[in-house]
Scaffold this active site. Structure first.
Site, PDB file in Angstrom:
ATOM      1  N   ARG A  23      51.743  49.338  37.957  1.00  0.00           N
ATOM      2  CA  ARG A  23      51.037  49.951  39.089  1.00  0.00           C
ATOM      3  C   ARG A  23      52.047  50.529  40.078  1.00  0.00           C
ATOM      4  NH1 ARG A  23      45.750  45.981  40.040  1.00  0.00           N
ATOM      5  NH2 ARG A  23      44.271  47.391  39.021  1.00  0.00           N
ATOM      6  N   HIS A  67      42.995  49.365  34.907  1.00  0.00           N
ATOM      7  CA  HIS A  67      42.067  48.260  35.179  1.00  0.00           C
ATOM      8  C   HIS A  67      42.568  47.045  34.401  1.00  0.00           C
ATOM      9  CE1 HIS A  67      38.373  45.885  35.414  1.00  0.00           C
ATOM     10  NE2 HIS A  67      38.577  45.635  34.138  1.00  0.00           N
ATOM     11  N   LYS A 126      43.659  54.464  33.380  1.00  0.00           N
ATOM     12  CA  LYS A 126      42.735  55.267  34.186  1.00  0.00           C
ATOM     13  C   LYS A 126      42.982  56.772  34.032  1.00  0.00           C
ATOM     14  CE  LYS A 126      41.689  51.565  37.440  1.00  0.00           C
ATOM     15  NZ  LYS A 126      41.472  51.177  38.848  1.00  0.00           N
ATOM     16  N   TYR A 148      31.369  48.683  36.468  1.00  0.00           N
ATOM     17  CA  TYR A 148      31.862  48.202  37.770  1.00  0.00           C
ATOM     18  C   TYR A 148      30.754  47.603  38.639  1.00  0.00           C
ATOM     19  CZ  TYR A 148      36.607  49.956  37.135  1.00  0.00           C
ATOM     20  OH  TYR A 148      37.891  50.138  36.706  1.00  0.00           O
ATOM     21  N   GLU A 161      33.757  42.315  29.419  1.00  0.00           N
ATOM     22  CA  GLU A 161      34.311  43.682  29.451  1.00  0.00           C
ATOM     23  C   GLU A 161      34.725  44.148  28.061  1.00  0.00           C
ATOM     24  OE1 GLU A 161      35.972  43.442  34.061  1.00  0.00           O
ATOM     25  OE2 GLU A 161      37.392  43.728  32.421  1.00  0.00           O
ATOM     26  N   PHE A 169      33.798  51.316  48.330  1.00  0.00           N
ATOM     27  CA  PHE A 169      34.468  52.283  47.443  1.00  0.00           C
ATOM     28  C   PHE A 169      33.760  52.463  46.102  1.00  0.00           C
ATOM     29  CE2 PHE A 169      36.611  48.127  46.966  1.00  0.00           C
ATOM     30  CZ  PHE A 169      36.442  47.904  45.601  1.00  0.00           C
ATOM     31  N   ARG A 229      47.668  40.424  34.684  1.00  0.00           N
ATOM     32  CA  ARG A 229      47.502  40.767  36.113  1.00  0.00           C
ATOM     33  C   ARG A 229      48.878  40.752  36.800  1.00  0.00           C
ATOM     34  NH1 ARG A 229      42.417  42.420  38.085  1.00  0.00           N
ATOM     35  NH2 ARG A 229      43.516  42.159  40.038  1.00  0.00           N
ATOM     36  N   ASN A 273      45.188  53.588  40.547  1.00  0.00           N
ATOM     37  CA  ASN A 273      46.249  52.588  40.447  1.00  0.00           C
ATOM     38  C   ASN A 273      46.610  52.250  39.003  1.00  0.00           C
ATOM     39  OD1 ASN A 273      43.925  51.235  39.838  1.00  0.00           O
ATOM     40  ND2 ASN A 273      44.125  49.644  41.385  1.00  0.00           N
ATOM     41  N   THR A 289      46.751  45.399  43.408  1.00  0.00           N
ATOM     42  CA  THR A 289      45.771  46.494  43.352  1.00  0.00           C
ATOM     43  C   THR A 289      46.306  47.764  44.023  1.00  0.00           C
ATOM     44  OG1 THR A 289      43.999  44.840  43.435  1.00  0.00           O
ATOM     45  CG2 THR A 289      43.390  47.120  43.941  1.00  0.00           C
TER      46      THR A 289
HETATM   47  P1  ADP Z   1      41.704  45.188  40.667  1.00  0.00           P
HETATM   48  O1  ADP Z   1      41.607  46.460  39.848  1.00  0.00           O
HETATM   49  O2  ADP Z   1      43.123  44.896  41.076  1.00  0.00           O
HETATM   50  O3  ADP Z   1      41.035  44.016  39.995  1.00  0.00           O
HETATM   51  P2  ADP Z   1      39.397  45.263  42.435  1.00  0.00           P
HETATM   52  O4  ADP Z   1      38.653  44.570  41.351  1.00  0.00           O
HETATM   53  O5  ADP Z   1      39.344  44.680  43.808  1.00  0.00           O
HETATM   54  O6  ADP Z   1      40.937  45.457  42.052  1.00  0.00           O
HETATM   55  O7  ADP Z   1      38.868  46.755  42.569  1.00  0.00           O
HETATM   56  C1  ADP Z   1      38.518  47.487  41.411  1.00  0.00           C
HETATM   57  C2  ADP Z   1      39.073  48.883  41.541  1.00  0.00           C
HETATM   58  O8  ADP Z   1      38.449  49.531  42.652  1.00  0.00           O
HETATM   59  C3  ADP Z   1      40.573  48.984  41.847  1.00  0.00           C
HETATM   60  O9  ADP Z   1      41.382  48.885  40.695  1.00  0.00           O
HETATM   61  C4  ADP Z   1      40.658  50.341  42.488  1.00  0.00           C
HETATM   62  O10 ADP Z   1      40.623  51.390  41.518  1.00  0.00           O
HETATM   63  C5  ADP Z   1      39.372  50.395  43.303  1.00  0.00           C
HETATM   64  N1  ADP Z   1      39.576  49.914  44.672  1.00  0.00           N
HETATM   65  C6  ADP Z   1      39.805  48.631  45.070  1.00  0.00           C
HETATM   66  N2  ADP Z   1      39.934  48.543  46.411  1.00  0.00           N
HETATM   67  C7  ADP Z   1      39.780  49.807  46.883  1.00  0.00           C
HETATM   68  C8  ADP Z   1      39.801  50.395  48.179  1.00  0.00           C
HETATM   69  N3  ADP Z   1      40.012  49.654  49.278  1.00  0.00           N
HETATM   70  N4  ADP Z   1      39.615  51.744  48.281  1.00  0.00           N
HETATM   71  C9  ADP Z   1      39.400  52.499  47.182  1.00  0.00           C
HETATM   72  N5  ADP Z   1      39.353  52.018  45.926  1.00  0.00           N
HETATM   73  C10 ADP Z   1      39.558  50.684  45.766  1.00  0.00           C
HETATM   74 MG    MG Z   2      39.055  43.709  39.510  1.00  0.00          MG
END
Ligand code: ADP
Ligand code: MG
Length: 141
Positions: A103, A116, A10, A50, A127, A58, A86, A113, A92
């Site tokens: 992370r 992705h 990121k 996304y 993807e 968010f 993962r 974080n 996350t």
């Molecule tokens: P992951 O990346 O672990 O698969 P998600 O698919 O739930 O997580 O979310 C996609 C991305 O959206 C996250 O990696 C993070 O950058 C952002 N994100 C997720 N939850 C939040 C939140 N509560 N507030 C702000 N950004 C978030």
């Molecule tokens: Mg995800």
């Protein structure tokens, strides 16, 4: 069976010059790099990538963040790659991520974080094709 996943380093990790550290950790953990490319996503591209999160509160911030600077997109291959990667990256929210995960070590907050990662083999295929053609990946599948 060998499987593939997509990861994106990121913007914050790229601007903080952590690309090398992160790639080294990924390689040392046994993930093979099949394709790698630096891109600066447009807001439209980030929105599209996304799209599954469009109803989440968010979504707008995430799209702005992911299009705010250069990112590095990487295709990885390994046994059980999606799940293994993962686990390797951690939760996350970096504050809740397990010690030793990227992370935990490079993430700042739940949005910034570090990386992705695809969440299923099917989503990984979608993807990967968002960024790479089969020719880019050299190995067929
Ligand atoms: P992951 O990346 O672990 O698969 P998600 O698919 O739930 O997580 O979310 C996609 C991305 O959206 C996250 O990696 C993070 O950058 C952002 N994100 C997720 N939850 C939040 C939140 N509560 N507030 C702000 N950004 C978030
Ligand atoms: Mg995800």
């Amino acid at each position: 069976m060998k499987e593939r996943t997509l990861t994106i380093i990121k913007p914050e990790c790229v601007s903080q010059k952590h690309i090398g550290d992160i790639i080294q950790r990924i390689e040392k953990a046994g993930f093979e790099i099949l394709g790698i490319r630096m891109v600066h996503l447009s807001p439209e591209e980030a929105k599209q990538f996304y799209l599954v999160h469009k109803e989440r509160p968010f979504y707008g911030d995430l799209v702005n963040y992911m299009s705010s600077g250069k990112v590095v997109v990487v295709v990885l291959e390994k046994e059980n790659c999606v799940e293994a990667f993962r686990k390797f990256i951690g939760s996350t929210n970096p504050e809740e991520a397990e010690p030793g995960t990227i992370r935990k070590d490079f993430g700042t907050n739940i949005q910034n974080n570090c990386v992705h990662a695809s969440d299923s083999p099917e989503n990984a295929r979608t993807e990967i094709s968002f960024f790479f053609s089969q020719r880019d990946l050299i190995l067929n599948q």
